[in-house]
Design a protein around this motif. Structure first.
Motif, PDB file in Angstrom:
ATOM      1  N   VAL A 234      11.621  -7.295   9.121  1.00  0.00           N
ATOM      2  CA  VAL A 234      11.288  -5.948   8.638  1.00  0.00           C
ATOM      3  C   VAL A 234      12.394  -5.416   7.728  1.00  0.00           C
ATOM      4  N   TYR A 235      13.640  -5.599   8.136  1.00  0.00           N
ATOM      5  CA  TYR A 235      14.759  -5.088   7.338  1.00  0.00           C
ATOM      6  C   TYR A 235      14.869  -5.831   6.009  1.00  0.00           C
ATOM      7  N   LEU A 236      14.694  -7.150   6.038  1.00  0.00           N
ATOM      8  CA  LEU A 236      14.782  -7.937   4.809  1.00  0.00           C
ATOM      9  C   LEU A 236      13.672  -7.548   3.836  1.00  0.00           C
ATOM     10  N   ARG A 237      12.497  -7.222   4.369  1.00  0.00           N
ATOM     11  CA  ARG A 237      11.399  -6.770   3.519  1.00  0.00           C
ATOM     12  C   ARG A 237      11.763  -5.459   2.833  1.00  0.00           C
ATOM     13  N   TYR A 238      12.422  -4.580   3.585  1.00  0.00           N
ATOM     14  CA  TYR A 238      12.885  -3.318   3.002  1.00  0.00           C
ATOM     15  C   TYR A 238      13.909  -3.567   1.897  1.00  0.00           C
ATOM     16  N   VAL A 239      14.855  -4.475   2.144  1.00  0.00           N
ATOM     17  CA  VAL A 239      15.873  -4.824   1.146  1.00  0.00           C
ATOM     18  C   VAL A 239      15.208  -5.350  -0.116  1.00  0.00           C
ATOM     19  N   CYS A 240      14.196  -6.202   0.068  1.00  0.00           N
ATOM     20  CA  CYS A 240      13.462  -6.781  -1.061  1.00  0.00           C
ATOM     21  C   CYS A 240      12.797  -5.693  -1.908  1.00  0.00           C
ATOM     22  N   ILE A 241      12.033  -4.818  -1.245  1.00  0.00           N
ATOM     23  CA  ILE A 241      11.319  -3.756  -1.969  1.00  0.00           C
ATOM     24  C   ILE A 241      12.301  -2.790  -2.624  1.00  0.00           C
ATOM     25  N   ARG A 242      13.386  -2.498  -1.927  1.00  0.00           N
ATOM     26  CA  ARG A 242      14.397  -1.597  -2.466  1.00  0.00           C
ATOM     27  C   ARG A 242      15.030  -2.183  -3.721  1.00  0.00           C
ATOM     28  N   GLY A 243      15.290  -3.491  -3.693  1.00  0.00           N
ATOM     29  CA  GLY A 243      15.871  -4.153  -4.861  1.00  0.00           C
ATOM     30  C   GLY A 243      14.948  -4.090  -6.067  1.00  0.00           C
ATOM     31  N   VAL A 244      13.655  -4.315  -5.828  1.00  0.00           N
ATOM     32  CA  VAL A 244      12.682  -4.234  -6.921  1.00  0.00           C
ATOM     33  C   VAL A 244      12.633  -2.817  -7.486  1.00  0.00           C
ATOM     34  N   PHE A 245      12.719  -1.816  -6.607  1.00  0.00           N
ATOM     35  CA  PHE A 245      12.711  -0.422  -7.057  1.00  0.00           C
ATOM     36  C   PHE A 245      13.907  -0.123  -7.965  1.00  0.00           C
ATOM     37  N   ILE A 246      15.098  -0.571  -7.563  1.00  0.00           N
ATOM     38  CA  ILE A 246      16.286  -0.338  -8.392  1.00  0.00           C
ATOM     39  C   ILE A 246      16.127  -1.026  -9.738  1.00  0.00           C
ATOM     40  N   LEU A 247      15.579  -2.238  -9.728  1.00  0.00           N
ATOM     41  CA  LEU A 247      15.368  -2.969 -10.985  1.00  0.00           C
ATOM     42  C   LEU A 247      14.452  -2.204 -11.939  1.00  0.00           C
ATOM     43  N   THR A 248      13.379  -1.608 -11.392  1.00  0.00           N
ATOM     44  CA  THR A 248      12.426  -0.896 -12.256  1.00  0.00           C
ATOM     45  C   THR A 248      13.062   0.317 -12.919  1.00  0.00           C
ATOM     46  N   THR A 249      14.110   0.879 -12.298  1.00  0.00           N
ATOM     47  CA  THR A 249      14.774   2.042 -12.888  1.00  0.00           C
ATOM     48  C   THR A 249      15.927   1.645 -13.804  1.00  0.00           C
ATOM     49  N   GLU A 250      16.421   0.406 -13.665  1.00  0.00           N
ATOM     50  CA  GLU A 250      17.593  -0.034 -14.431  1.00  0.00           C
ATOM     51  C   GLU A 250      17.247  -0.965 -15.582  1.00  0.00           C
ATOM     52  N   CYS A 251      16.116  -1.666 -15.488  1.00  0.00           N
ATOM     53  CA  CYS A 251      15.809  -2.725 -16.462  1.00  0.00           C
ATOM     54  C   CYS A 251      14.445  -2.516 -17.107  1.00  0.00           C
ATOM     55  N   ALA A 252      14.248  -3.247 -18.189  1.00  0.00           N
ATOM     56  CA  ALA A 252      12.940  -3.270 -18.842  1.00  0.00           C
ATOM     57  C   ALA A 252      11.961  -4.034 -17.964  1.00  0.00           C
ATOM     58  N   SER A 253      10.668  -3.759 -18.162  1.00  0.00           N
ATOM     59  CA  SER A 253       9.647  -4.398 -17.330  1.00  0.00           C
ATOM     60  C   SER A 253       9.681  -5.919 -17.469  1.00  0.00           C
ATOM     61  N   LEU A 254      10.056  -6.417 -18.668  1.00  0.00           N
ATOM     62  CA  LEU A 254      10.148  -7.864 -18.879  1.00  0.00           C
ATOM     63  C   LEU A 254      11.175  -8.482 -17.940  1.00  0.00           C
ATOM     64  N   THR A 255      12.327  -7.826 -17.811  1.00  0.00           N
ATOM     65  CA  THR A 255      13.389  -8.326 -16.945  1.00  0.00           C
ATOM     66  C   THR A 255      12.943  -8.320 -15.486  1.00  0.00           C
ATOM     67  N   VAL A 256      12.285  -7.249 -15.083  1.00  0.00           N
ATOM     68  CA  VAL A 256      11.794  -7.144 -13.704  1.00  0.00           C
ATOM     69  C   VAL A 256      10.815  -8.270 -13.410  1.00  0.00           C
ATOM     70  N   THR A 257       9.879  -8.496 -14.333  1.00  0.00           N
ATOM     71  CA  THR A 257       8.875  -9.541 -14.151  1.00  0.00           C
ATOM     72  C   THR A 257       9.515 -10.915 -14.050  1.00  0.00           C
ATOM     73  N   LEU A 258      10.506 -11.169 -14.899  1.00  0.00           N
ATOM     74  CA  LEU A 258      11.188 -12.460 -14.899  1.00  0.00           C
ATOM     75  C   LEU A 258      11.927 -12.684 -13.580  1.00  0.00           C
ATOM     76  N   VAL A 259      12.653 -11.673 -13.115  1.00  0.00           N
ATOM     77  CA  VAL A 259      13.402 -11.787 -11.860  1.00  0.00           C
ATOM     78  C   VAL A 259      12.450 -12.043 -10.692  1.00  0.00           C
ATOM     79  N   VAL A 260      11.358 -11.288 -10.627  1.00  0.00           N
ATOM     80  CA  VAL A 260      10.396 -11.448  -9.536  1.00  0.00           C
ATOM     81  C   VAL A 260       9.748 -12.836  -9.586  1.00  0.00           C
ATOM     82  N   THR A 261       9.444 -13.310 -10.790  1.00  0.00           N
ATOM     83  CA  THR A 261       8.840 -14.640 -10.942  1.00  0.00           C
ATOM     84  C   THR A 261       9.786 -15.735 -10.469  1.00  0.00           C
TER      85      THR A 261
END
Length: 318
Positions: A234-261
């Motif tokens: 449960v905690y690791l899932r939160y860390v994962c989602i939180r990381g994606v959230f920070i990425l969406t506010t700091e990076c372009a959508s292309l970067t977010v998509t690449l990292v997630v892929t």
């Protein structure tokens, strides 16, 4: 610094989450509902305290819109986890969900009347082909002790594939709905994260019997510390989602998509090597085609070429 921190959260949180989730699924088949409930409850509690300040902060986006978004989000989350109960191997589960970009693109064409370049349409065919190859190869591995059991197992698996397909399309539809909301009201990702996890909580009452049954199973397990595994997941899932959230506010959508892929690809490799999941040469071919298509969609190659040309131009100027 925030970007590197977010990328670290995504890779550490999401990849580790895959290991702990598969541990739970292997020892407790059908635990998808309780895992989903715990993730929703934890993120909702965190958001209630730190985002809404115990309910004192009003939302920027009307609640009526969140209700629609939440209905889709809840449905996708429950179905994705529940599909693991239908003979769906974790590697196939991850490969199938890698088609989210393409599903979003198809619905964008149908609903938003968008038009794309030839490379985007090529990426659709590649990802579709890759998923088709992996799905067909996985179908051959679904067997039973008798012919009757084999047919039952195969039909069970077909139902799981149908569930994943529905969740994939529903997730893409939710993405389009979010896009229209953010254009109208502005981006409030943390707020959306909270309401997407808080509002669906009453819906878990429909699954309360199953959730309670697995809670009892977890508490009675003597094989290993299942409660600890559950909490860590449960905690690791939160860390994962939180990381994606920070990425969406700091990076372009292309970067977010690449990292997630790339994260999905690494999670797939970990699942195969750590758990020795059956993975044939054709599975590797299908996986490579899926990720090639995804990278083509995100125009990574064009970005790399543009960056290299920029560096050469700078050197000539010097």
């Amino acid at each position: 610094m925030n970007t590197l921190f977010a990328i670290a959260l995504v890779f550490v949180g999401c990849c580790s989450n895959v290991v702990f989730l598969e541990l739970l699924v292997r020892d407790f088949p059908g635990c998808g509902n309780i895992v989903t409930f715990a993730q929703f409850a934890f993120i909702a509690l965190e958001g209630f305290i730190f985002e809404t300040h115990f309910g004192r902060k009003k939302p920027h986006i009307p609640l009526s819109n969140y209700v629609i978004m939440v209905t889709m989000f809840f449905t996708v989350s429950v179905i994705n986890n529940y599909a693991l109960n239908f003979n769906i191997a974790m590697p196939l589960h991850m490969i199938f969900r890698s088609g989210s970009l393409i599903a979003n693109m198809i619905l964008g064409i149908i609903i938003l009347k968008k038009r794309y370049s030839a490379s985007k349409y090529l990426s659709i065919m590649l990802v579709s082909l890759g998923i088709f190859i992996c799905t067909i190869m996985s179908a051959k591995q679904v067997k039973g002790a008798t012919e009757e059991d084999g047919f039952y197992a195969f039909m069970h698996w077909i139902l799981g594939i149908a569930m994943l397909t529905f969740a994939l399309l529903m997730s893409a539809r939710m993405g389009i709905f979010q896009e229209t909301l953010y254009k109208k009201y502005g981006k409030h990702s943390k707020e959306a994260l909270f309401y997407n996890h808080f509002l669906p909580l009453p819906g878990f009452l429909l699954l309360s019997t199953d959730i309670y049954r697995h809670a009892v199973l977890f508490s009675q397990s003597c094989e290993y510390d299942s409660d600890g595994t559950y909490v860590v997941n449960v905690y690791l899932r939160y860390v994962c989602i939180r990381g994606v959230f920070i990425l969406t506010t700091e990076c372009a959508s292309l970067t977010v998509t690449l990292v997630v892929t790339l994260r999905k690809f690494l999670s797939l490799i970990i699942s195969i090597l750590y758990f020795h999941n059956p993975f044939t040469a054709w599975h590797w071919v299908g996986t490579a085609v899926v990720f090639l298509g995804t990278l083509l969609y995100t125009e990574v190659w064009s970005s790399i070429r543009a960056a290299m040309k920029g560096e050469k131009a700078d050197k000539k100027a010097e």
